[in-house]
Design a protein around this motif. Structure first.
Motif, short mmCIF file in Angstrom:
data_model
loop_
_atom_site.label_atom_id
_atom_site.label_comp_id
_atom_site.label_asym_id
_atom_site.label_seq_id
_atom_site.Cartn_x
_atom_site.Cartn_y
_atom_site.Cartn_z
N UNK A 353 -27.08 -2.63 -28.91
CA UNK A 353 -27.94 -1.57 -29.46
C UNK A 353 -29.36 -1.61 -28.87
N UNK A 354 -29.62 -2.59 -28.00
CA UNK A 354 -30.96 -2.76 -27.46
C UNK A 354 -30.88 -3.12 -25.98
N UNK A 355 -30.45 -2.17 -25.13
CA UNK A 355 -30.27 -2.48 -23.70
C UNK A 355 -31.61 -2.69 -23.00
N UNK A 356 -31.56 -3.51 -21.94
CA UNK A 356 -32.76 -3.75 -21.13
C UNK A 356 -32.38 -3.54 -19.66
N UNK A 357 -33.13 -2.70 -18.95
CA UNK A 357 -32.84 -2.50 -17.54
C UNK A 357 -33.17 -3.76 -16.77
N UNK A 358 -32.21 -4.22 -15.94
CA UNK A 358 -32.39 -5.45 -15.17
C UNK A 358 -32.25 -5.24 -13.67
N UNK A 359 -31.83 -4.06 -13.25
CA UNK A 359 -31.70 -3.83 -11.81
C UNK A 359 -31.47 -2.36 -11.52
N UNK A 360 -31.89 -1.94 -10.31
CA UNK A 360 -31.71 -0.54 -9.92
C UNK A 360 -31.77 -0.45 -8.40
N UNK A 361 -30.83 0.27 -7.83
CA UNK A 361 -30.88 0.62 -6.40
C UNK A 361 -30.66 2.12 -6.30
N UNK A 362 -31.07 2.69 -5.17
CA UNK A 362 -30.87 4.12 -4.95
C UNK A 362 -30.22 4.33 -3.59
N UNK A 363 -29.21 5.19 -3.57
CA UNK A 363 -28.53 5.54 -2.33
C UNK A 363 -28.00 6.97 -2.47
N UNK A 364 -28.18 7.78 -1.44
CA UNK A 364 -27.77 9.17 -1.53
C UNK A 364 -28.68 9.91 -2.51
N UNK A 365 -28.10 10.84 -3.26
CA UNK A 365 -28.85 11.64 -4.21
C UNK A 365 -29.08 13.04 -3.69
N UNK A 366 -29.09 14.02 -4.61
CA UNK A 366 -29.21 15.43 -4.24
C UNK A 366 -30.48 15.69 -3.44
N UNK A 367 -31.59 15.06 -3.84
CA UNK A 367 -32.87 15.24 -3.14
C UNK A 367 -33.24 14.00 -2.34
N UNK A 368 -33.00 12.81 -2.90
CA UNK A 368 -33.49 11.57 -2.27
C UNK A 368 -32.87 11.30 -0.91
N UNK A 369 -31.55 11.47 -0.80
CA UNK A 369 -30.82 11.18 0.44
C UNK A 369 -31.14 9.77 0.96
N UNK A 422 -22.67 -4.17 -3.87
CA UNK A 422 -23.88 -4.82 -4.34
C UNK A 422 -23.60 -6.28 -4.65
N UNK A 423 -24.59 -7.13 -4.42
CA UNK A 423 -24.55 -8.52 -4.88
C UNK A 423 -25.38 -8.62 -6.15
N UNK A 424 -24.90 -9.41 -7.10
CA UNK A 424 -25.52 -9.51 -8.41
C UNK A 424 -26.18 -10.88 -8.57
N UNK A 425 -27.43 -10.90 -9.03
CA UNK A 425 -28.15 -12.15 -9.28
C UNK A 425 -27.60 -12.87 -10.50
N UNK A 426 -27.90 -14.16 -10.59
CA UNK A 426 -27.38 -14.98 -11.69
C UNK A 426 -27.79 -14.44 -13.05
N UNK A 427 -29.02 -13.96 -13.16
CA UNK A 427 -29.52 -13.44 -14.43
C UNK A 427 -29.82 -11.95 -14.34
N UNK A 428 -29.02 -11.26 -13.57
CA UNK A 428 -29.23 -9.83 -13.38
C UNK A 428 -29.94 -9.56 -12.07
N UNK A 429 -30.20 -8.29 -11.81
CA UNK A 429 -30.74 -7.89 -10.52
C UNK A 429 -29.61 -7.58 -9.56
N UNK A 430 -29.78 -6.50 -8.80
CA UNK A 430 -28.75 -6.08 -7.84
C UNK A 430 -29.40 -5.73 -6.51
N UNK A 431 -28.72 -6.11 -5.43
CA UNK A 431 -29.18 -5.80 -4.08
C UNK A 431 -27.98 -5.38 -3.24
N UNK A 432 -28.24 -4.54 -2.25
CA UNK A 432 -27.17 -4.14 -1.34
C UNK A 432 -26.73 -5.31 -0.48
N UNK A 433 -25.42 -5.46 -0.29
CA UNK A 433 -24.89 -6.31 0.78
C UNK A 433 -25.09 -5.52 2.07
#
Length: 464
Positions: A353-369, A422-433
């Protein structure tokens, strides 16, 4: 199909499954949006030690064109160890692959050579319609009693959609699952709480409202799905309906907690008619009833109308369009695909009931590309869509096509398929392989990913 020893890819609990060996292959549904050449199940090498890592190393073509392969699943999985219907000597061997448009079912043998799967049976739509009364086949789950298949339409392609069972040994169509469907008419996804004898189903629409793309009048009129349905899993009886309200449209992917003692799960809502935002909701047990609570709201992003497809120009914003979610085996991290903006977001949902954002990547997207380090073609389109997580939670794979007729509504220049990891960190966080990027062959677009031996949306468990 029976073995002397229990299948080593079956685990009694999600805790044990999280210790499974790393996958070396992925199976990916690929479809021809023109419906001129056959769709395929492709085999992707996901072993970093392999010389063909991040390459398509096998493929089995369907016998017909125009199936629109979409979702698929295994013939058997860890639910075979459940005490109410144990058959541990079943083997995770066959992929059950439906055509969403054709209503045809394909049974594909992944042995003896997992890189060279073979079709061993095709069940034609007429047989499904006669024996089960359904069409437009969508999701496959291996349950304790057999193989569950859901369908978005009845035999005529109208309401109600629903669920039917296949025999897990012969793959014969057994028949309709529902004994009493109550008010349920629309179908989309389904999953269950085996520890609480509960089935949960969500909604999209009847085939005539999506097979040629989303219909703006139906969307803006709040006529697409906006409800969750809860069922008695063993009595096969509808128990409760929860209506999210007219503002919310397209209540899609269901991800219950893997731990069978926990009576909660997560569902994504694609769009709000009020402000184009997307949302994530938790369903949970509230006394003797089920309830829902909105826990995440992802806002639309203002954008130059000249950069937007016709369907969004009048709004001057990019909708996030949350079209898939997935939950790690330890019920800690929820991954949210934002197909419109191009974000893949990781949330810690240890407290559901109380989520916390721990990682974000962006790829593609209608405008971002937004691009990828290994992409040779610069700006990418499409966005994070079907997402799958390894059993140990350390790797996340996703593709970028939503559905043949809908892709051009949001990416009218023509969607170019890709698959990333994506590779996932031990305590969250995501990065592209940076070494994993598949520029998908132009004849097809990729959709669902299934991992060898199971993944975080393929199996269900009866022990904590």
């Amino acid at each position: 199909m029976a073995t002397w020893q229990p299948d080593p890819s079956f685990y009694p609990s999600p805790r044990m499954a999280a210790k499974a060996p790393a996958e070396k292959l992925a199976y990916v549904a690929a479809f021809d949006p023109e419906r001129k050449i056959p769709d395929a199940i492709t085999v992707v090498d996901v072993d970093p030690q392999s010389p063909t890592y991040s390459q398509i190393v096998g493929q089995v073509d369907m016998p017909n064109a125009g199936d629109e392969l979409h979702h698929f699943g295994w013939n058997a999985c860890s639910s075979c160890l459940c005490p109410n219907a144990p058959h541990p000597h079943m083997e995770r061997r066959y992929l059950v692959v439906p055509g969403l448009r054709s209503s045809r079912l394909h049974i594909i043998d992944t042995k003896p050579d997992p890189k060279n799967p073979k079709i061993v049976r095709v069940i034609e739509p007429e047989e499904v319609a006669e024996k089960a009364g359904y069409s437009r086949l969508h999701t496959i789950h291996c349950g304790p009693e057999g193989i569950y298949v859901n369908a978005l339409g009845n035999a005529e392609g109208k309401a109600p959609g629903g669920i039917f069972l296949l025999d897990p040994t012969s793959f014969d169509v057994l028949g309709q699952w529902e004994m009493d469907r109550g008010p349920q008419k629309l179908a989309y996804d389904f999953w269950w709480h085996l520890g609480h004898d509960t089935m949960v189903t969500s909604e999209w629409g009847t085939p005539d409202t999506f097979e040629n793309g989303l219909v703006p009048e139906i969307l803006l009129g709040s006529k697409y799905g906006r409800r969750l349905h809860f069922w008695d899993l063993h009595k096969r009886k509808h128990l409760q309906e929860i209506d999210f309200g007219e503002e919310y449209q397209l209540v899609f992917e269901l991800r219950p907690a893997h731990n069978p003692t926990k009576a909660y799960g997560f569902v994504g809502c694609v769009i709000s008619l009020k402000d184009l935002s997307a949302s994530i909701w938790t369903w949970y047990r509230d006394g003797d009833k089920w309830a829902v609570k909105k826990i995440i709201e992802i806002p639309a992003e203002p954008a130059d109308p000249d950069l937007l497809p016709p369907v969004l120009k009048g709004f001057g914003a990019v909708a996030p369009l949350v079209t898939d979610i997935d939950l790690s085996m330890d019920d800690r991290f929820l991954y949210v695909s934002c197909w419109g903006t191009g974000d893949m977001i990781q949330y810690d949902v240890s407290d559901p009931f109380n989520p916390k954002e721990t990682g974000r990547v962006r790829i593609g997207g209608i405008v971002s590309r937004a691009t990828h380090p290994k992409a040779k073609n610069g700006a990418l389109n499409g966005g994070p869509q079907m997402v799958e997580i390894s059993r140990d939670g350390k790797r996340v794979y996703f593709t970028n096509s939503l559905y043949g007729p809908i892709d051009p509504q949001f990416y009218p220049e023509g969607l170019e398929g890709w698959m990333v990891k994506l590779d996932v960190g031990e305590n969250g966080g995501i990065t592209f392989d940076e070494n994993f990027f598949i520029d998908w062959p132009k004849s097809h677009r990729p959709h669902q990913v299934r991992l060898e031996g199971g993944d975080c949306s393929s199996d269900s468990y009866c022990y904590p």
